[in-house]
Each structure stands twice: as structure tokens, then as C-alpha cells.
Design an enzyme around this catalytic site. Structure first.
Site, PDB file in Angstrom:
ATOM      1  N   ALA A  67     -25.135 -29.363 -68.453  1.00 14.34           N
ATOM      2  CA  ALA A  67     -24.439 -29.769 -69.680  1.00 14.34           C
ATOM      3  C   ALA A  67     -22.977 -29.985 -69.352  1.00 14.34           C
ATOM      4  O   ALA A  67     -22.433 -29.356 -68.432  1.00 14.34           O
ATOM      5  CB  ALA A  67     -24.574 -28.658 -70.720  1.00 14.34           C
ATOM      6  N   GLY A 110     -28.625 -27.627 -67.225  1.00 14.05           N
ATOM      7  CA  GLY A 110     -29.397 -28.593 -68.022  1.00 14.05           C
ATOM      8  C   GLY A 110     -30.017 -29.703 -67.181  1.00 14.05           C
ATOM      9  O   GLY A 110     -30.997 -30.325 -67.594  1.00 14.05           O
ATOM     10  N   GLU A 113     -33.091 -28.104 -65.900  1.00 14.04           N
ATOM     11  CA  GLU A 113     -34.020 -27.961 -67.037  1.00 14.04           C
ATOM     12  C   GLU A 113     -34.665 -29.297 -67.413  1.00 14.04           C
ATOM     13  O   GLU A 113     -35.816 -29.338 -67.839  1.00 14.04           O
ATOM     14  CB  GLU A 113     -33.282 -27.355 -68.231  1.00 14.04           C
ATOM     15  CG  GLU A 113     -32.938 -25.886 -68.002  1.00 14.04           C
ATOM     16  CD  GLU A 113     -31.993 -25.338 -69.063  1.00 14.04           C
ATOM     17  OE1 GLU A 113     -30.914 -25.930 -69.256  1.00 14.04           O
ATOM     18  OE2 GLU A 113     -32.350 -24.333 -69.699  1.00 14.04           O
ATOM     19  N   GLU A 133     -26.123 -20.811 -65.229  1.00 14.64           N
ATOM     20  CA  GLU A 133     -25.456 -20.612 -66.524  1.00 14.64           C
ATOM     21  C   GLU A 133     -24.776 -19.254 -66.655  1.00 14.64           C
ATOM     22  O   GLU A 133     -23.750 -19.124 -67.323  1.00 14.64           O
ATOM     23  CB  GLU A 133     -26.468 -20.775 -67.677  1.00 14.64           C
ATOM     24  CG  GLU A 133     -26.826 -22.211 -68.021  1.00 14.64           C
ATOM     25  CD  GLU A 133     -27.973 -22.782 -67.215  1.00 14.64           C
ATOM     26  OE1 GLU A 133     -28.311 -22.188 -66.165  1.00 14.64           O
ATOM     27  OE2 GLU A 133     -28.526 -23.814 -67.624  1.00 14.64           O
TER      28      GLU A 133
HETATM   29  N1  COA Z   1     -19.600 -30.556 -66.791  1.00 11.75           N
HETATM   30  C1  COA Z   1     -18.445 -31.247 -66.786  1.00 11.75           C
HETATM   31  N2  COA Z   1     -17.860 -31.694 -65.665  1.00 11.75           N
HETATM   32  C2  COA Z   1     -18.484 -31.442 -64.499  1.00 11.75           C
HETATM   33  C3  COA Z   1     -19.691 -30.746 -64.435  1.00 11.75           C
HETATM   34  C4  COA Z   1     -20.256 -30.278 -65.653  1.00 11.75           C
HETATM   35  N3  COA Z   1     -21.405 -29.624 -65.686  1.00 11.75           N
HETATM   36  N4  COA Z   1     -20.067 -30.645 -63.138  1.00 11.75           N
HETATM   37  C5  COA Z   1     -19.120 -31.289 -62.428  1.00 11.75           C
HETATM   38  N5  COA Z   1     -18.171 -31.759 -63.246  1.00 11.75           N
HETATM   39  C6  COA Z   1     -16.959 -32.504 -62.882  1.00 11.75           C
HETATM   40  C7  COA Z   1     -15.906 -31.624 -62.241  1.00 11.75           C
HETATM   41  O1  COA Z   1     -15.141 -30.965 -63.218  1.00 11.75           O
HETATM   42  C8  COA Z   1     -15.095 -32.641 -61.460  1.00 11.75           C
HETATM   43  O2  COA Z   1     -14.251 -33.303 -62.346  1.00 11.75           O
HETATM   44  P1  COA Z   1     -12.750 -33.741 -61.863  1.00 11.75           P
HETATM   45  O3  COA Z   1     -12.970 -34.758 -60.778  1.00 11.75           O
HETATM   46  O4  COA Z   1     -12.128 -34.298 -63.093  1.00 11.75           O
HETATM   47  O5  COA Z   1     -12.106 -32.488 -61.349  1.00 11.75           O
HETATM   48  C9  COA Z   1     -16.170 -33.644 -61.001  1.00 11.75           C
HETATM   49  O6  COA Z   1     -17.285 -33.451 -61.869  1.00 11.75           O
HETATM   50  C10 COA Z   1     -16.641 -33.424 -59.610  1.00 11.75           C
HETATM   51  O7  COA Z   1     -17.003 -32.074 -59.479  1.00 11.75           O
HETATM   52  P2  COA Z   1     -16.630 -31.173 -58.214  1.00 11.75           P
HETATM   53  O8  COA Z   1     -16.827 -29.749 -58.606  1.00 11.75           O
HETATM   54  O9  COA Z   1     -15.274 -31.555 -57.713  1.00 11.75           O
HETATM   55  O10 COA Z   1     -17.732 -31.697 -57.185  1.00 11.75           O
HETATM   56  P3  COA Z   1     -18.444 -30.928 -56.007  1.00 11.75           P
HETATM   57  O11 COA Z   1     -19.285 -31.929 -55.339  1.00 11.75           O
HETATM   58  O12 COA Z   1     -17.447 -30.166 -55.192  1.00 11.75           O
HETATM   59  O13 COA Z   1     -19.369 -29.821 -56.743  1.00 11.75           O
HETATM   60  C11 COA Z   1     -20.997 -29.057 -58.354  1.00 11.75           C
HETATM   61  C12 COA Z   1     -20.442 -30.225 -57.520  1.00 11.75           C
HETATM   62  C13 COA Z   1     -22.107 -29.635 -59.199  1.00 11.75           C
HETATM   63  C14 COA Z   1     -21.519 -27.946 -57.426  1.00 11.75           C
HETATM   64  C15 COA Z   1     -19.867 -28.452 -59.219  1.00 11.75           C
HETATM   65  O14 COA Z   1     -19.212 -29.514 -59.890  1.00 11.75           O
HETATM   66  C16 COA Z   1     -20.372 -27.487 -60.251  1.00 11.75           C
HETATM   67  O15 COA Z   1     -20.586 -26.333 -59.941  1.00 11.75           O
HETATM   68  N6  COA Z   1     -20.558 -27.949 -61.525  1.00 11.75           N
HETATM   69  C17 COA Z   1     -20.975 -27.115 -62.624  1.00 11.75           C
HETATM   70  C18 COA Z   1     -22.432 -26.790 -62.530  1.00 11.75           C
HETATM   71  C19 COA Z   1     -22.872 -25.864 -63.672  1.00 11.75           C
HETATM   72  O16 COA Z   1     -22.405 -24.769 -63.821  1.00 11.75           O
HETATM   73  N7  COA Z   1     -23.807 -26.365 -64.478  1.00 11.75           N
HETATM   74  C20 COA Z   1     -24.352 -25.640 -65.574  1.00 11.75           C
HETATM   75  C21 COA Z   1     -23.694 -26.072 -66.848  1.00 11.75           C
HETATM   76  S1  COA Z   1     -24.397 -25.202 -68.225  1.00 11.75           S
END
Ligand code: COA
Length: 259
Positions: A67, A110, A113, A133
Site C-alpha cells: 500500500a 499489499g 497480498e 506491515e
Molecule cells: N509506499 C509509498 N512509497 C513507496 C513504497 C510504498 N509502499 N515503497 C517504496 N516507495 C517509494 C520510496 O519512498 C521511494 O520514493 P522516493 O524516491 O521519493 O524516495 C521510492 O519508492 C523508491 O524506494 P526505495 O526505498 O528508495 O527503493 P529500494 O529499491 O531501495 O527499496 C523497497 C525498495 C520496496 C524494499 C522499499 O522501498 C520498501 O521497503 N518499501 C516499503 C515496503 C513496505 O513496507 N510495504 C508494506 C506497506 S503496508
């Protein structure tokens, strides 16, 4: 076909491709994307040429990173009670077409999921699936606590949910989280093999087999067996059953007509 802002759709020989398209944010699922997935799903459902729906992420680095956390941070308690993402994923699970999630890169929260709500999951070697989460002080709320444990068993589900562990493609395949694990170069061929097999089947049988599995799963064995019998009674009355059995006896390929 319709055009959307945050998803791309196209149709190709019975397959409806639905690509989550916000690669800059790892295809995080914002409200617009969720609404559009629902609309695209309706489009695929009502198209009798479509037998398979394939979900994938744009960019190759992520299926969907969950999400949209910015939107999530602003949500109020009662907003968690609306059908929302959980309702959408139930719609995906109950859809009458076969559904496949192709996981390249991250399928988190999500995103994971969404893959769990599909009938079949295919992962590449760079796939990374998880329900992180709890790191955000929340719990999986789009079916993850229920579908994950039903798919991989309570032990693996609780391990993934409580530790936030990210499972790579090969391990995901070993624990039954994904049904196919392939190296990137063989992905297209694998998808082709899976879809070819499904496309040969009759749509009524696809729909009823799916419903029997999904709706029967949580019922008593007796009630579920009865659903199976009633579904079989329905397909016994179809032209497709006549065609399928005749084709076998006449040593030819069947031509199913969806009736
Ligand atoms: N919601 C909103 N923005 C997100 C996102 C999410 N779930 N996942 C990634 N992004 C955004 C980051 O904020 C970043 O934005 P920016 O460029 O403006 O800083 C961009 O996507 C790239 O993410 P980044 O973390 O720099 O990439 P990465 O390749 O190093 O890591 C992930 C990728 C997916 C491991 C990491 O982004 C992450 O942990 N995301 C959240 C995952 C999560 O907790 N999901 C459950 C949500 S309920």
C-alpha cells in the site's frame, strides 16, 4: 480497451495483462491504482474472450511494494472497515477467470497480498515476497493473515508476519508460496506453458473448478463435497462437456464454446 493512469492493460489471445504501473515508487498501490485495478477487473470479467488475467509490475524491479505508505499514514481507524483493498482482493479471488501473479522483484505487504489472492503465483530468482506491515506498527489487512496461512501453513505464515522476513523466489517455491520458480530468461516461456494449458480448457469448467476450490476450502468436508457435486451437475449439462468427451473419443482437440 480502456486506458488508465496507474495500470496498463492489454489483451492478447485470451489473456488480459494487467500491469501495475508506478515504477518510481516500486508500484506502490495508491487509491487510484486500486480503483483502476477494480475497473480493469470488471473489464476482463465481462469479456468472454478472456480466460486468464495476468498481474505483473512495471519496470521489472518490483511487482508491488505494498500500500502507498504516504496515503496509509493519513488513514483514520474507521477507514480500515470499508471493503477497500481486502474487498478488491476478494473480488480478484472470486473472479471467474484464472488469475496469475508474475512476481519479479518486490511483492511486499499489499503487493504480496495481491499475489496471494491470485490462483497461481510465478516468481523469478529476484522475487522478494513478504508481509512487513508490523515494521510500520500495523498488520496485514488485505487478506494476508488468512490467505498466507492457508497457502503455506501457520508456521511459515507466522514466521513471515512476525519477523517481517523477506522470502526470495527459490525459498518461496520451496514453502509453497509460489507454484513456479524460474530464472528471468525462462519467464516468458514458463508463462506461455502455463497459459497455453489453461487456454485449452472450457471457461465454464474453469469458473466452477475455481469456485469449488475457493468456496469449499473453509467449509466442512461434507458441505464442500456437495458444492463439488452441484458444480459437476452444472457442467454435465453444458455443451462443453459433450464437446470435451466427444473430442477425446474422436481423438481430436476440443473446441469449447462457453455454454
Ligand atoms: N509506499 C509509498 N512509497 C513507496 C513504497 C510504498 N509502499 N515503497 C517504496 N516507495 C517509494 C520510496 O519512498 C521511494 O520514493 P522516493 O524516491 O521519493 O524516495 C521510492 O519508492 C523508491 O524506494 P526505495 O526505498 O528508495 O527503493 P529500494 O529499491 O531501495 O527499496 C523497497 C525498495 C520496496 C524494499 C522499499 O522501498 C520498501 O521497503 N518499501 C516499503 C515496503 C513496505 O513496507 N510495504 C508494506 C506497506 S503496508
Amino acid at each position: 480497451m480502456s486506458t488508465y493512469q496507474n495500470v496498463d492493460v492489454h489483451k492478447e489471445e485470451g489473456i488480459f495483462w494487467l500491469t501495475l504501473n508506478r515504477p518510481d515508487v516500486r508500484n506502490a498501490l495508491d487509491q487510484t491504482m486500486l480503483t483502476e485495478i477494480g475497473q480493469a477487473l470488471n473489464e476482463a470479467e465481462s469479456d468472454s474472450d478472456v480466460k486468464v488475467i495476468i498481474f505483473k509490475g512495471a519496470g521489472g524491479r518490483s511487482f508491488a511494494a505494498g500500500a502507498d505508505i504516504k496515503q496509509l499514514s493519513e488513514r483514520e481507524p474507521l477507514e480500515a472497515l470499508v471493503p477497500g483493498m481486502q474487498g478488491l482482493y476478494k473480488k480478484i479471488e472470486e473472479c471467474s477467470k484464472a488469475t496469475i501473479a508474475v512476481v519479479e522483484g518486490y511483492a511486499l505487504g499489499g503487493g504480496c497480498e495481491l499475489a496471494l489472492a491470485c490462483d497461481i503465483r510465478v516468481a523469478t530468482e529476484n522475487a522478494k515476497l513478504g508481509l512487513p506491515e508490523l515494521n510500520l506498527g500495523i498488520i496485514p489487512g488485505a487478506g494476508g493473515t488468512q490467505r498466507l496461512s492457508r497457502i503455506v501453513g501457520k508456521g511459515h505464515a507466522l514466521d513471515m508476519i512476525l519477523t517481517g522476513k523477506i522470502v526470495k523466489g527459490e525459498e518461496a517455491n520451496r514453502i509453497g508460496l509460489v507454484q513456479y520458480y524460474v530464472v528471468e530468461e525462462e519467464l516468458d516461456e514458463q508463462i506461455d506453458n502455463i497459459t497455453k494449458n489453461i487456454l485449452k480448457k472450457g471457461p465454464v469448467a474453469i469458473k466452477l473448478a475455481k469456485q469449488a476450490v475457493h468456496h469449499g476450502y473453509d467449509l466442512s468436508s461434507d458441505a464442500a463435497m456437495w458444492i463439488e457435486k452441484l458444480s459437476q451437475a452444472v457442467v454435465f449439462g453444458t455443451e462443453d462437456k459433450q464437446e470435451g468427451t466427444s473430442a477425446f473419443l474422436e481423438k481430436r482437440e476440443p473446441e469449447f464454446k462457453n455454454r
